[in-house]
Design a protein around this motif. Structure first.
Motif, PDB file in Angstrom:
ATOM      1  N   LEU A   2       0.981  -0.838   0.150  1.00 25.46           N
ATOM      2  CA  LEU A   2       0.006   0.325   0.095  1.00 25.46           C
ATOM      3  C   LEU A   2       0.868   1.225  -0.065  1.00 25.46           C
ATOM      4  O   LEU A   2       1.576   1.161   0.136  1.00 25.46           O
ATOM      5  N   ALA A   3       0.346   1.786  -1.203  1.00 22.41           N
ATOM      6  CA  ALA A   3       1.247   3.606  -0.876  1.00 22.41           C
ATOM      7  C   ALA A   3       0.589   4.496  -1.115  1.00 22.41           C
ATOM      8  O   ALA A   3       1.140   5.673  -0.820  1.00 22.41           O
ATOM      9  N   GLY A   4      -0.807   4.755  -0.667  1.00 22.34           N
ATOM     10  CA  GLY A   4      -1.516   5.952  -0.124  1.00 22.34           C
ATOM     11  C   GLY A   4      -2.379   5.510  -0.319  1.00 22.34           C
ATOM     12  O   GLY A   4      -3.301   4.504  -1.130  1.00 22.34           O
ATOM     13  N   SER A   5      -3.866   6.596   0.030  1.00 21.52           N
ATOM     14  CA  SER A   5      -4.748   6.858  -0.331  1.00 21.52           C
ATOM     15  C   SER A   5      -5.794   6.464  -1.518  1.00 21.52           C
ATOM     16  O   SER A   5      -6.399   5.497  -2.189  1.00 21.52           O
ATOM     17  N   ASN A   6      -4.945   7.225  -2.292  1.00 18.61           N
ATOM     18  CA  ASN A   6      -5.239   6.426  -4.403  1.00 18.61           C
ATOM     19  C   ASN A   6      -4.570   6.111  -5.041  1.00 18.61           C
ATOM     20  O   ASN A   6      -4.373   6.154  -6.137  1.00 18.61           O
ATOM     21  N   LEU A   7      -3.164   5.144  -4.921  1.00 17.50           N
ATOM     22  CA  LEU A   7      -2.588   4.908  -5.371  1.00 17.50           C
ATOM     23  C   LEU A   7      -1.430   3.520  -4.579  1.00 17.50           C
ATOM     24  O   LEU A   7      -1.247   3.419  -3.720  1.00 17.50           O
ATOM     25  N   SER A   8      -1.727   1.937  -5.201  1.00 18.35           N
ATOM     26  CA  SER A   8      -1.007   1.244  -4.956  1.00 18.35           C
ATOM     27  C   SER A   8       0.105   0.426  -5.369  1.00 18.35           C
ATOM     28  O   SER A   8      -0.624  -0.033  -7.141  1.00 18.35           O
ATOM     29  N   VAL A   9       1.021  -0.364  -5.333  1.00 16.74           N
ATOM     30  CA  VAL A   9       1.873  -0.939  -6.187  1.00 16.74           C
ATOM     31  C   VAL A   9       2.222  -2.512  -5.368  1.00 16.74           C
ATOM     32  O   VAL A   9       1.959  -2.739  -4.661  1.00 16.74           O
ATOM     33  N   VAL A  10       2.269  -3.272  -6.742  1.00 20.74           N
ATOM     34  CA  VAL A  10       2.942  -4.967  -6.122  1.00 20.74           C
ATOM     35  C   VAL A  10       3.690  -5.414  -7.146  1.00 20.74           C
ATOM     36  O   VAL A  10       3.860  -4.805  -8.025  1.00 20.74           O
ATOM     37  N   GLU A  11       4.531  -5.822  -6.443  1.00 20.39           N
ATOM     38  CA  GLU A  11       5.572  -6.307  -6.914  1.00 20.39           C
ATOM     39  C   GLU A  11       5.587  -7.932  -7.358  1.00 20.39           C
ATOM     40  O   GLU A  11       5.461  -8.981  -7.297  1.00 20.39           O
ATOM     41  N   GLY A  12       6.232  -7.821  -8.293  1.00 23.27           N
ATOM     42  CA  GLY A  12       6.221  -9.354  -9.252  1.00 23.27           C
ATOM     43  C   GLY A  12       7.822  -9.626  -8.853  1.00 23.27           C
ATOM     44  O   GLY A  12       7.835  -9.112  -8.330  1.00 23.27           O
ATOM     45  N   ARG A  13       8.081 -10.811 -10.487  1.00 22.72           N
ATOM     46  CA  ARG A  13       8.931 -11.530 -10.648  1.00 22.72           C
ATOM     47  C   ARG A  13      10.182 -10.284 -10.517  1.00 22.72           C
ATOM     48  O   ARG A  13      10.114  -8.961 -11.315  1.00 22.72           O
ATOM     49  N   GLU A  14      11.235 -10.847 -10.167  1.00 22.89           N
ATOM     50  CA  GLU A  14      12.928 -10.321 -10.557  1.00 22.89           C
ATOM     51  C   GLU A  14      12.297  -8.615 -10.106  1.00 22.89           C
ATOM     52  O   GLU A  14      13.307  -8.400 -10.711  1.00 22.89           O
ATOM     53  N   GLY A  15      11.780  -8.521  -8.569  1.00 21.16           N
ATOM     54  CA  GLY A  15      12.088  -8.223  -8.583  1.00 21.16           C
ATOM     55  C   GLY A  15      10.974  -6.325  -9.539  1.00 21.16           C
ATOM     56  O   GLY A  15      10.709  -5.267  -8.871  1.00 21.16           O
ATOM     57  N   TYR A  16      10.544  -6.869 -10.253  1.00 20.88           N
ATOM     58  CA  TYR A  16       9.480  -5.736 -11.202  1.00 20.88           C
ATOM     59  C   TYR A  16       8.566  -5.035 -10.126  1.00 20.88           C
ATOM     60  O   TYR A  16       7.593  -6.127  -9.547  1.00 20.88           O
ATOM     61  N   LEU A  17       8.095  -3.471 -10.091  1.00 25.97           N
ATOM     62  CA  LEU A  17       7.194  -3.507 -10.097  1.00 25.97           C
ATOM     63  C   LEU A  17       6.521  -3.109 -10.649  1.00 25.97           C
ATOM     64  O   LEU A  17       5.969  -1.836 -11.481  1.00 25.97           O
ATOM     65  N   PHE A  18       4.293  -2.957  -9.981  1.00 23.77           N
ATOM     66  CA  PHE A  18       3.529  -3.141 -10.839  1.00 23.77           C
ATOM     67  C   PHE A  18       2.418  -2.040 -10.750  1.00 23.77           C
ATOM     68  O   PHE A  18       2.356  -2.166  -9.257  1.00 23.77           O
ATOM     69  N   LEU A  19       2.081  -1.187 -11.051  1.00 23.00           N
ATOM     70  CA  LEU A  19       1.019  -0.918 -10.834  1.00 23.00           C
ATOM     71  C   LEU A  19      -0.590  -1.210 -10.678  1.00 23.00           C
ATOM     72  O   LEU A  19      -1.080  -1.701 -11.534  1.00 23.00           O
ATOM     73  N   GLU A  20      -0.984  -1.166  -9.129  1.00 21.57           N
ATOM     74  CA  GLU A  20      -1.985  -1.684  -8.955  1.00 21.57           C
ATOM     75  C   GLU A  20      -3.893  -1.396  -8.789  1.00 21.57           C
ATOM     76  O   GLU A  20      -4.385  -0.956  -9.500  1.00 21.57           O
ATOM     77  N   ARG A  21      -3.258   0.139  -8.094  1.00 22.74           N
ATOM     78  CA  ARG A  21      -4.524   0.790  -7.993  1.00 22.74           C
ATOM     79  C   ARG A  21      -3.916   2.704  -8.494  1.00 22.74           C
ATOM     80  O   ARG A  21      -2.765   2.650  -7.708  1.00 22.74           O
ATOM     81  N   TYR A  22      -4.524   3.173  -9.153  1.00 18.83           N
ATOM     82  CA  TYR A  22      -4.897   4.295  -9.473  1.00 18.83           C
ATOM     83  C   TYR A  22      -5.781   5.351  -9.352  1.00 18.83           C
ATOM     84  O   TYR A  22      -6.236   5.407 -10.218  1.00 18.83           O
ATOM     85  N   ASP A  23      -5.821   6.597  -8.297  1.00 20.81           N
ATOM     86  CA  ASP A  23      -6.916   7.210  -8.567  1.00 20.81           C
ATOM     87  C   ASP A  23      -8.810   6.651  -9.251  1.00 20.81           C
ATOM     88  O   ASP A  23      -8.968   6.497 -10.134  1.00 20.81           O
ATOM     89  N   GLY A  24      -9.055   4.854  -8.282  1.00 17.84           N
ATOM     90  CA  GLY A  24      -9.852   4.640  -8.534  1.00 17.84           C
ATOM     91  C   GLY A  24      -9.883   3.699  -9.697  1.00 17.84           C
ATOM     92  O   GLY A  24     -10.948   2.830  -9.704  1.00 17.84           O
TER      93      GLY A  24
END
Length: 464
Positions: A2-24
């Protein structure tokens, strides 16, 4: 993560980060099953772009569309275990739908998947494509442009890339913050001159670049992915105008700028937001929308606060700020903000007084506000007259067409309402209320087949 009320990030393979949620928007979740999206939203987007293409073609203006893919649409093999994306992706489905109706659309997802190799197309700590990936998309945009424009892409030998340490737009939001690499680009050749640059609290952005080595004029409807395209685009055209947000193509702006080409770049994540079918047809003029808060003067601070409060629905704050701005505005440049604030605050008489007492010539927005105030005060014939006068300033405005048609229909004048509502659905084919009122008007006139067709087009059940 969890990165904030309107943004969250998940970690995938090899350390790659993916946008999970942004502004709804939740691109990973929405992209996992596109069945309902394809059934409903895709058709609305297709028809919106069809109407835009028709308006641009009538002005001899070209149109090219590209959807910037999500990182997950290109590097799905690096997603977290158990996380899969539907295929074709939303970007690919919209691209194909646009191509089927004759719109020049670049398949960014397919292009970048084929380009995967040693050079990253997206970095692990950022959600955007790299400059190298953007260059490949840029070349495809130039190739897709109408041949008569005579555009020449910047050759690869004029471009150099280098990596520099950065947190990226995803790495900065994880805990602990994670630094990686983000690509920078250097281009040799003519310099780019920034002639206009406005920025309004993330609501609207308007920039204009000029380059002596470029050719023609482009209007680029952009989001953050265009930041990686702009070094190339701004050196291709003699004049390049960038506007945001990416879901709107203001028709009056197109008419004023008269570009040779319109490029619409929209992020795949934005395809999952609820469509805004009247976004091309603001009541405010584009000059008010994009440039008003850049006006120097003592009222500027209050005007920015009033505009922000109006956007957020904070009517009391909007009224207070608009009153302060108007007190410092000797030429009534800002009277529309005060009229709008009074109207939303439940004071239609005060809003009407603002409009009637204004010393500046009325524009479509002031006339529309006057119409809404008159309607609220029960002076309905006068209200409809205001909407008709507003339409003289922009005859194709679907927002005004719908309002005039709805009010005429409410008063029992279905025959007069019909042409307004037909024009509204032609200009904003994704606007369900216009289809509904068109169906009601046709039904009142005994056109039951036409009524059923309008209801179906708007997503409603036909009336009995």
């Amino acid at each position: 993560m969890l990165a904030g009320s309107n943004l969250s990030v998940v970690e995938g393979r090899e350390g790659y980060l993916f946008l999970e949620r942004y502004d709804g928007a939740q691109p990973l979740q929405a992209g996992a099953d596109l069945t309902e999206w394809s059934r409903h939203t895709l058709a609305l987007l297709r028809e919106t772009f069809r109407a835009r293409q028709e308006r641009l073609s009538a002005r001899n203006i070209g149109l090219v569309v590209v959807v910037a893919p999500e990182k997950a649409s290109i590097y799905d093999e690096l997603l977290p275990e158990g996380c899969a994306q539907d295929r074709p992706s939303a970007a690919e489905r919209l691209t194909e739908a646009l191509r089927q109706i004759g719109i020049r659309a670049v398949d960014g997802a397919g292009l970048l998947r084929r380009a995967k190799g040693a050079v990253p197309l997206y970095y692990d700590v950022d959600s955007h494509w790299t400059n190298f990936a953007a260059y490949r998309v840029y070349r495809a945009l130039v190739a897709a442009a109408p041949a008569h424009l005579g555009l020449t892409p910047i050759p690869a030998e004029r471009i150099s890339y280098r990596d520099k340490p950065s947190f990226g737009d995803l790495g900065v939001h994880v805990s602990p913050e994670r630094k990686g690499l983000v690509q920078q680009t250097e281009i040799t050749g003519p310099d780019v001159e920034v002639t206009v640059e406005t920025f309004d609290d993330r609501e609207y952005n308007f920039q204009q670049h000029r380059c002596a080595g470029g050719r023609g004029r482009a209007l680029v409807v952009r989001d953050s992915f265009t930041s990686f395209l702009s070094p190339f685009l701004s050196r291709t055209f003699a004049e390049t105008t960038y506007i945001s947000p990416s879901n709107a193509l203001p028709d009056d702006l197109v008419a004023d700028l008269a570009p040779d080409l319109v490029i619409v770049q929209i992020a795949e994540r934005a395809l999952f937001y609820a469509p805004q079918p009247l976004s091309d047809w603001n009541l405010r003029s584009w000059r008010q929308t994009f440039l008003e808060t850049q006006i120097d003067g003592p009222a500027r601070r209050h005007t920015r606060r009033a505009r922000q409060a109006l956007r957020m629905g904070n009517w009391a704050e909007a009224l207070e700020a608009a009153q302060k701005a108007s007190a410092l505005d000797e030429d009534d440049h800002l009277v529309h903000n005060l009229a709008e604030a009074r109207l939303h605050s439940g004071d239609p008489a005060g809003a009407l007084a603002c409009c009637e007492d204004a010393t500046r010539p009325p524009d479509r927005f002031l006339l529309a506000l006057e119409g809404y105030a008159l309607w609220a005060l029960g002076r309905r014939d006068e209200a409809i007259g205001c909407m008709r006068r507003a339409l003289r300033h922009q005859p194709g405005n679907a927002h005004l067409q719908h309002q005039a048609g709805e009010w005429l229909l409410t008063m029992g004048h279905a025959t007069e309402a019909l042409p307004y509502l037909e024009a509204a659905v032609a200009g904003a084919p994704a606007h369900s209320p216009s289809w509904y009122h068109l169906g009601m008007a046709r039904h009142a006139l005994g056109d039951f087949a036409g009524s059923a067709e309008a209801f179906r087009a708007g997503g409603f059940e036909a009336a009995d």
